[in-house]
Structures are given as C-alpha cells and as structure tokens.
Design a protein around this motif. Structure first.
Motif, PDB file in Angstrom:
ATOM      1  N   ARG A   1      -3.020   7.896   0.553  1.00 44.04           N
ATOM      2  CA  ARG A   1      -4.075   7.075  -0.064  1.00 44.04           C
ATOM      3  C   ARG A   1      -4.340   7.523  -1.499  1.00 44.04           C
ATOM      4  NH1 ARG A   1      -6.803   7.804   5.152  1.00 44.04           N
ATOM      5  NH2 ARG A   1      -6.638   5.868   6.365  1.00 44.04           N
ATOM      6  N   SER A   2      -4.352   8.835  -1.706  1.00 44.68           N
ATOM      7  CA  SER A   2      -4.627   9.355  -3.051  1.00 44.68           C
ATOM      8  C   SER A   2      -3.545   8.979  -4.050  1.00 44.68           C
ATOM      9  CB  SER A   2      -4.781  10.876  -2.995  1.00 44.68           C
ATOM     10  OG  SER A   2      -3.562  11.499  -2.619  1.00 44.68           O
TER      11      SER A   2
ATOM     12  N   GLY B   1      -4.217  14.514   7.150  1.00 42.90           N
ATOM     13  CA  GLY B   1      -3.917  15.062   5.837  1.00 42.90           C
ATOM     14  C   GLY B   1      -2.834  14.270   5.116  1.00 42.90           C
ATOM     15  N   LEU B   2      -1.791  13.883   5.863  1.00 38.39           N
ATOM     16  CA  LEU B   2      -0.715  13.103   5.262  1.00 38.39           C
ATOM     17  C   LEU B   2      -1.215  11.726   4.849  1.00 38.39           C
ATOM     18  CD1 LEU B   2       2.312  12.744   4.584  1.00 38.39           C
ATOM     19  CD2 LEU B   2       2.655  11.942   6.923  1.00 38.39           C
ATOM     20  N   ARG B   3      -2.024  11.108   5.684  1.00 35.81           N
ATOM     21  CA  ARG B   3      -2.541   9.773   5.358  1.00 35.81           C
ATOM     22  C   ARG B   3      -3.458   9.816   4.144  1.00 35.81           C
ATOM     23  NH1 ARG B   3      -2.807   9.823  11.068  1.00 35.81           N
ATOM     24  NH2 ARG B   3      -5.063  10.228  11.068  1.00 35.81           N
TER      25      ARG B   3
ATOM     26  N   LEU C   1       2.525   2.118   8.636  1.00 33.87           N
ATOM     27  CA  LEU C   1       3.458   1.093   8.171  1.00 33.87           C
ATOM     28  C   LEU C   1       3.187   0.777   6.706  1.00 33.87           C
ATOM     29  CD1 LEU C   1       5.690  -1.013   8.866  1.00 33.87           C
ATOM     30  CD2 LEU C   1       3.836  -2.624   9.318  1.00 33.87           C
ATOM     31  N   VAL C   2       4.225   0.853   5.895  1.00 32.73           N
ATOM     32  CA  VAL C   2       4.158   0.553   4.459  1.00 32.73           C
ATOM     33  C   VAL C   2       5.032  -0.657   4.194  1.00 32.73           C
ATOM     34  CG1 VAL C   2       4.500   1.459   2.130  1.00 32.73           C
ATOM     35  CG2 VAL C   2       3.823   3.002   3.977  1.00 32.73           C
ATOM     36  N   ARG C   3       4.548  -1.585   3.378  1.00 32.10           N
ATOM     37  CA  ARG C   3       5.282  -2.827   3.141  1.00 32.10           C
ATOM     38  C   ARG C   3       5.536  -3.056   1.657  1.00 32.10           C
ATOM     39  NH1 ARG C   3       5.074  -6.720   7.123  1.00 32.10           N
ATOM     40  NH2 ARG C   3       5.171  -8.301   5.506  1.00 32.10           N
TER      41      ARG C   3
ATOM     42  N   THR D   1       6.793   3.397  -3.976  1.00 36.88           N
ATOM     43  CA  THR D   1       5.816   4.460  -4.225  1.00 36.88           C
ATOM     44  C   THR D   1       5.940   5.542  -3.165  1.00 36.88           C
ATOM     45  OG1 THR D   1       4.338   2.718  -5.058  1.00 36.88           O
ATOM     46  CG2 THR D   1       3.388   4.895  -4.743  1.00 36.88           C
ATOM     47  N   LEU D   2       6.213   5.127  -1.932  1.00 35.23           N
ATOM     48  CA  LEU D   2       6.405   6.089  -0.844  1.00 35.23           C
ATOM     49  C   LEU D   2       7.630   6.957  -1.109  1.00 35.23           C
ATOM     50  CD1 LEU D   2       5.683   7.149   2.004  1.00 35.23           C
ATOM     51  CD2 LEU D   2       7.140   5.337   2.924  1.00 35.23           C
TER      52      LEU D   2
END
Length: 317
Positions: A79-80, A73-75, A159-161, A167-168
């Motif tokens: 994405r949305s 759900g979090l992922r 992992l976010v880069r 945005t995160l």
C-alpha cells in the motif's frame, strides 16, 4: 543442498551479483508476459509465491498477479508503494457470511466500525460516566487483529491487476523479505518457473519413474516428481487419455500454499470480446491454452484426484 557449504550465504558481493542477474531474468519474463509471449510464470520466494498471468488468462482482460500467502506487513508495504490490490477470498468470505446472516434474520450486532460512533444513548440512561468508552487506539488494535488473523491463510491471497503489476515488479525486486536469511536457500534469489524460455533461464527435466503395481501386474504406474506446472498436467492428460483407452487415474500432491491461486478473479465490467486476447500458443497445445483462458472454479482448494473413465473426467478437491 542441506549440509553443504553455501559460499553465497556470507558473501554480500556475490549475493548482489546473483540478485542483479535475477532481476534481469525477472524483468525479461515480465516483458514476455506483457507482449503475450509468455502465458504465465511463478516467482517462488522464501515466504510467499507470486503467479503472474497474461491478459486473456483466467477470464481477465488485463495482466494479473496473485500473491499467497501474505502478511499484514507485506500488504502495508505494498500500500505504501501505491500498489492497488484486492483480497478476493476474504471479500468472498465476508459476502457469504453477510448473506447467511441476512437469511437467518439474526439480530444485528454493532460492528467494529461503529465502536467510535456516538455514545449519546449512554447519556440518556445517565450512566455515561460509569462506562469506559473505547479509545481510538483500542479500536485500531481491534481492527488490526482482524486483519492479522488472515495472515498465512488462503484468505490472505492478494490480487493485483493491470498496470499495478509493473509497480509490483519493481516492489518485489527491492523487497527484503524476498530472499531467505537462513536455511539452505539463504542469500539466493527466488526461483522463477515459466513454460517458455527467458533470459538467464535454464531447462530442467522432471524426474519420471515407470513401473507396475505389485498387487496387479496389469496396472502400470507413472510417477512424475518436481514442480509440475498447470500446462504440464494438462499435457499429460492429453497423452494418457488415448494411450490408456480413455481410462486412467491420477493422484496429485499439490503445493498447499499455492492452492489459493485457484480463486476466481473478482468480476470486473469488461466489454464483450475483451477477454479474448490474441494470445499465441507459446509452445503450448491449443487445448491447453483454451483451458488456461477459463475462469478458475476451485476456489481456495485444488485437485487431488483426477480420474478418466470412458473418456469422461471426474475429480475430487
């Protein structure tokens, strides 16, 4: 705080004020990170934790953010919102299994992605009417089952880069699951842990107890309780090494969900020298900062025993 009155749990106005102040502190820390004045910081929420790292740390030339553990759900929510991310531990596991399968020369089996393919071979056998073909919904449910299986596990590390970390930031500020709805932390924003001062932050000292072991009065013990950050652990080793003449042993009690943060970052094509960002010491020892620059090698495990003998380290995960 268990058993005590929690006035903020039922007071929505107070919760909004706390969340507003927390958002200011969170944004302040992120700006320090982007300016390379803060090497890293943690966001400790009720369901997951986030580790933000500045450019130049962990072998990355851009800022990164790791989230663990996560759920489907979090992922999907990320994405949305247009947040691009990877699942390095899951991808590593798939690559390892694929390599192992190729080496053992096992007979290949159809993958889930092939379930919606052609069934012409059934027609050639004349049994196409007797075999029930899987519909699109069944195929989708099977794919979702595989994705849900990694929920709450180390392989769910996200992992976010780069610019997507900003945005995160906005996503987390508005994320409903960030705040616990029950328990002693109900209604309270997540805890922010950082090695540097930031707006709205307060300084807390770790609890320390010194003593001697009962069975050997020549052996001294030092117990440190609380959230021991990576730079603190390294600083302790720099202190104990010369103080104990090159011999000491440290037993560590890690926070299990955070062990996944030791995963190696995916290899991204970078120009030579890009990773060597001009990161100020930020109050950290230069050797500690150099240690934080190196790429992680522990995978999804963590150090539980650290021992020094004759100024040489050994450790067990």
């Amino acid at each position: 705080m268990a058993g005590k009155a929690c006035p903020w749990a039922q007071d929505e106005a107070l919760q909004q004020v706390l969340m507003s102040d927390w958002s200011v502190s969170f944004t302040s820390l992120y700006n320090l990170l982007r300016a390379r004045l803060c090497p890293y910081f943690y966001v400790c929420a009720a369901q997951f934790s986030v580790l933000f790292r500045a450019a130049g740390l962990a072998g990355s030339a851009v800022p990164t953010a790791a989230i663990a553990p996560t759920t489907r759900g979090l992922r999907e929510a990320m994405r949305s919102e247009g947040i691009e991310f990877s699942l390095p531990l899951l991808e590593e596991s798939r690559t390892r299994k694929q390599k192992s399968s190729e080496e053992s020369l096992e007979t290949e089996t159809p993958s889930d992605d092939d379930d919606d393919g052609s069934f012409s071979w059934l027609e050639e056998m004349g049994v196409q009417d007797k075999v029930k073909k899987p519909d699109t919904i069944s195929i989708q449910l099977r794919k979702e089952k595989h994705e849900v299986q990694v929920d709450h596990r180390p392989e769910s590390l996200v992992l976010v880069r780069g610019s997507h970390t900003f945005t995160l930031l906005n996503f987390l500020i508005s994320c409903r699951s960030l705040v616990a709805v029950a328990g002693p932390q109900a209604g309270l924003p997540p805890t922010l842990l950082a090695p540097v001062a930031f707006r709205g932050g307060t300084m807390h000292t770790l609890k320390v107890r010194v003593g001697t072991l009962e069975w050997d009065h020549d052996v001294f013990s030092l117990e440190v309780l609380g959230p021991v950050l990576p730079h603190t652990l390294h600083a302790l080793t720099l202190l104990l090494g010369p103080a104990q003449r090159g011999s000491f042993r440290a037993l560590l009690s890690p926070h299990e969900p955070s062990a996944a943060f030791n995963a190696a970052l995916p290899q991204v094509k970078q120009r030579v020298g890009d990773v060597r960002q001009d990161l100020p010491p930020c109050g950290l020892h230069p050797r500690t900062l150099e240690q934080l620059r190196q790429s992680p090698t522990l995978g999804k495990s963590c150090i539980r025993l650290l021992e020094m003998k004759d100024f040489c380290y050994t450790w067990k995960a």
